[in-house]
Scaffold this motif. Sequence first.
Motif, PDB file in Angstrom:
ATOM      1  N   ASP A 141       0.892  -1.279  -0.229  1.00  0.00           N
ATOM      2  CA  ASP A 141       0.336   0.127   0.001  1.00  0.00           C
ATOM      3  C   ASP A 141       0.757   1.280  -0.321  1.00  0.00           C
ATOM      4  O   ASP A 141       0.358   2.511   0.025  1.00  0.00           O
ATOM      5  N   GLU A 142       1.914   1.047  -0.292  1.00  0.00           N
ATOM      6  CA  GLU A 142       2.704   2.084   0.060  1.00  0.00           C
ATOM      7  C   GLU A 142       3.695   2.478  -1.047  1.00  0.00           C
ATOM      8  O   GLU A 142       4.597   3.214  -1.494  1.00  0.00           O
ATOM      9  N   LEU A 143       3.875   1.206  -2.131  1.00  0.00           N
ATOM     10  CA  LEU A 143       3.907   1.418  -3.112  1.00  0.00           C
ATOM     11  C   LEU A 143       3.617   2.024  -4.485  1.00  0.00           C
ATOM     12  O   LEU A 143       1.737   2.423  -4.084  1.00  0.00           O
ATOM     13  N   SER A 144       4.527   2.660  -5.229  1.00  0.00           N
ATOM     14  CA  SER A 144       3.171   3.584  -6.913  1.00  0.00           C
ATOM     15  C   SER A 144       2.689   2.544  -7.761  1.00  0.00           C
ATOM     16  O   SER A 144       2.924   1.621  -7.666  1.00  0.00           O
ATOM     17  N   GLY A 145       1.937   2.715  -8.199  1.00  0.00           N
ATOM     18  CA  GLY A 145       1.327   2.339  -9.277  1.00  0.00           C
ATOM     19  C   GLY A 145       2.018   0.922 -10.455  1.00  0.00           C
ATOM     20  O   GLY A 145       2.224   0.540 -10.836  1.00  0.00           O
ATOM     21  N   GLY A 146       3.637   1.588 -10.820  1.00  0.00           N
ATOM     22  CA  GLY A 146       4.885   1.323 -11.653  1.00  0.00           C
ATOM     23  C   GLY A 146       4.630   0.021 -11.270  1.00  0.00           C
ATOM     24  O   GLY A 146       5.241  -0.996 -11.759  1.00  0.00           O
ATOM     25  N   THR A 147       5.258   0.329  -9.715  1.00  0.00           N
ATOM     26  CA  THR A 147       6.213  -0.293  -8.659  1.00  0.00           C
ATOM     27  C   THR A 147       5.411  -2.107  -8.535  1.00  0.00           C
ATOM     28  O   THR A 147       5.529  -3.095  -8.570  1.00  0.00           O
ATOM     29  N   ARG A 148       4.122  -1.288  -8.394  1.00  0.00           N
ATOM     30  CA  ARG A 148       2.631  -2.040  -8.029  1.00  0.00           C
ATOM     31  C   ARG A 148       2.985  -3.500  -8.955  1.00  0.00           C
ATOM     32  O   ARG A 148       3.166  -4.925  -9.157  1.00  0.00           O
ATOM     33  N   ALA A 149       3.371  -2.866 -10.893  1.00  0.00           N
ATOM     34  CA  ALA A 149       2.913  -3.290 -12.094  1.00  0.00           C
ATOM     35  C   ALA A 149       3.713  -4.211 -11.572  1.00  0.00           C
ATOM     36  O   ALA A 149       3.789  -5.813 -12.845  1.00  0.00           O
ATOM     37  N   LYS A 150       5.550  -3.709 -11.601  1.00  0.00           N
ATOM     38  CA  LYS A 150       6.409  -4.982 -12.277  1.00  0.00           C
ATOM     39  C   LYS A 150       6.299  -6.158 -11.273  1.00  0.00           C
ATOM     40  O   LYS A 150       6.645  -7.621 -11.075  1.00  0.00           O
ATOM     41  N   LEU A 151       5.726  -5.993  -9.701  1.00  0.00           N
ATOM     42  CA  LEU A 151       5.470  -6.994  -8.799  1.00  0.00           C
ATOM     43  C   LEU A 151       4.101  -7.425  -9.653  1.00  0.00           C
ATOM     44  O   LEU A 151       4.301  -9.426  -8.973  1.00  0.00           O
ATOM     45  N   ASN A 152       3.540  -7.690  -9.872  1.00  0.00           N
ATOM     46  CA  ASN A 152       2.490  -8.331 -10.071  1.00  0.00           C
ATOM     47  C   ASN A 152       2.572  -9.283 -11.308  1.00  0.00           C
ATOM     48  O   ASN A 152       2.412 -10.224 -11.143  1.00  0.00           O
ATOM     49  N   LEU A 153       3.561  -8.795 -12.136  1.00  0.00           N
ATOM     50  CA  LEU A 153       4.620  -9.477 -13.046  1.00  0.00           C
ATOM     51  C   LEU A 153       5.422 -10.627 -12.459  1.00  0.00           C
ATOM     52  O   LEU A 153       5.427 -11.258 -13.088  1.00  0.00           O
ATOM     53  N   GLY A 154       6.520  -9.782 -11.859  1.00  0.00           N
ATOM     54  CA  GLY A 154       7.496 -10.609 -11.445  1.00  0.00           C
ATOM     55  C   GLY A 154       6.510 -12.335 -10.845  1.00  0.00           C
ATOM     56  O   GLY A 154       7.168 -12.863 -10.313  1.00  0.00           O
ATOM     57  N   VAL A 163       4.394 -21.065 -20.255  1.00  0.00           N
ATOM     58  CA  VAL A 163       3.123 -20.531 -20.382  1.00  0.00           C
ATOM     59  C   VAL A 163       3.104 -19.114 -19.703  1.00  0.00           C
ATOM     60  O   VAL A 163       2.810 -19.378 -19.051  1.00  0.00           O
ATOM     61  N   LEU A 164       3.444 -18.051 -20.872  1.00  0.00           N
ATOM     62  CA  LEU A 164       3.154 -16.428 -19.315  1.00  0.00           C
ATOM     63  C   LEU A 164       1.579 -16.210 -20.091  1.00  0.00           C
ATOM     64  O   LEU A 164       2.020 -14.995 -21.335  1.00  0.00           O
ATOM     65  N   LEU A 165       1.048 -15.940 -20.094  1.00  0.00           N
ATOM     66  CA  LEU A 165      -0.293 -14.573 -20.116  1.00  0.00           C
ATOM     67  C   LEU A 165      -0.753 -13.621 -19.404  1.00  0.00           C
ATOM     68  O   LEU A 165      -0.710 -13.170 -18.840  1.00  0.00           O
ATOM     69  N   LEU A 166      -0.510 -12.413 -20.705  1.00  0.00           N
ATOM     70  CA  LEU A 166      -0.321 -11.256 -19.616  1.00  0.00           C
ATOM     71  C   LEU A 166      -1.488 -10.190 -19.701  1.00  0.00           C
ATOM     72  O   LEU A 166      -1.795 -10.364 -21.216  1.00  0.00           O
ATOM     73  N   ASP A 167      -1.702 -10.128 -19.238  1.00  0.00           N
ATOM     74  CA  ASP A 167      -3.239  -9.114 -19.549  1.00  0.00           C
ATOM     75  C   ASP A 167      -2.333  -7.553 -19.113  1.00  0.00           C
ATOM     76  O   ASP A 167      -2.805  -6.906 -18.303  1.00  0.00           O
ATOM     77  N   GLU A 168      -2.833  -6.729 -20.436  1.00  0.00           N
ATOM     78  CA  GLU A 168      -2.031  -4.991 -19.984  1.00  0.00           C
ATOM     79  C   GLU A 168      -0.971  -5.018 -19.378  1.00  0.00           C
ATOM     80  O   GLU A 168      -1.166  -4.320 -18.685  1.00  0.00           O
ATOM     81  N   PRO A 169       0.048  -5.689 -19.647  1.00  0.00           N
ATOM     82  CA  PRO A 169       0.863  -6.036 -18.776  1.00  0.00           C
ATOM     83  C   PRO A 169       1.935  -4.792 -18.351  1.00  0.00           C
ATOM     84  O   PRO A 169       2.284  -4.459 -17.772  1.00  0.00           O
ATOM     85  N   TYR A 170       2.508  -3.628 -19.618  1.00  0.00           N
ATOM     86  CA  TYR A 170       3.207  -2.641 -19.256  1.00  0.00           C
ATOM     87  C   TYR A 170       2.419  -0.659 -19.605  1.00  0.00           C
ATOM     88  O   TYR A 170       2.799  -0.219 -18.921  1.00  0.00           O
ATOM     89  N   ALA A 171       1.135  -1.587 -18.559  1.00  0.00           N
ATOM     90  CA  ALA A 171      -0.064  -0.312 -19.291  1.00  0.00           C
ATOM     91  C   ALA A 171       0.340   0.797 -17.991  1.00  0.00           C
ATOM     92  O   ALA A 171       1.194   2.088 -17.767  1.00  0.00           O
TER      93      ALA A 171
END
Length: 222
Positions: A141-154, A163-171
Amino acid sequence: MTATDQRAAVQAPPVLSADHIAKSYRRRRWFGKRWTRVLVDAGIELRPGEIVGLVGENGSGKSTFMKILVGALEPDGGSVTKTGTIGYCPQEPVLYDRLTCDEHFELFGRAYGLSDPETARARDEIYDVLDFLQYRDVLVDELSGGTRAKLNLGLALLPDPDVLLLDEPYAGFDWDTYLRFWELTGQRRARGRAVLIISHFVTDEERFDRIVELRDGRTVQR
């Protein structure tokens, strides 16, 4: 991908295939309830060493199709066949606000059945590739949206799925992370992994081996 690699990918059996997928939702209207058909005859094949794009307008059913491929949603008709392990990165990060990045990797590593050393090794590589090691002990809850997206992908990358399925991964990525993402994706392709990326539009089309469009509930090769 070289011409030789492309021929090999075409000849290899698919690691994930979906045929004749149909899905409808029952929606409430002021005059009552009615069924809305989202997918009519959608299908796709992913083979080792392919990067495939799935595009379509907002509301075309891309995320519904992705959830069916993952197994999070049952189709009304059609079939999905998987011969490899699946990693899924949803459009909206599914994270726990009161856990740190390290704690997420530990939790997901156990869920994937990885040993502690395997989790630590994969986690540290992901921190390095996506460049967010400095946030390992920070609560979500202290992370920026971009860092959350990195963790989500990680978290999707952690078990090194076939197989890696990515839904709008780099938004939510900045330019540097966007380039790192494609470097990582290219490395996965070189190792024979398949990647499906869905988006409402695709830039850098040359980075994809194939692009499939979802239109009127049907998939069409672009």
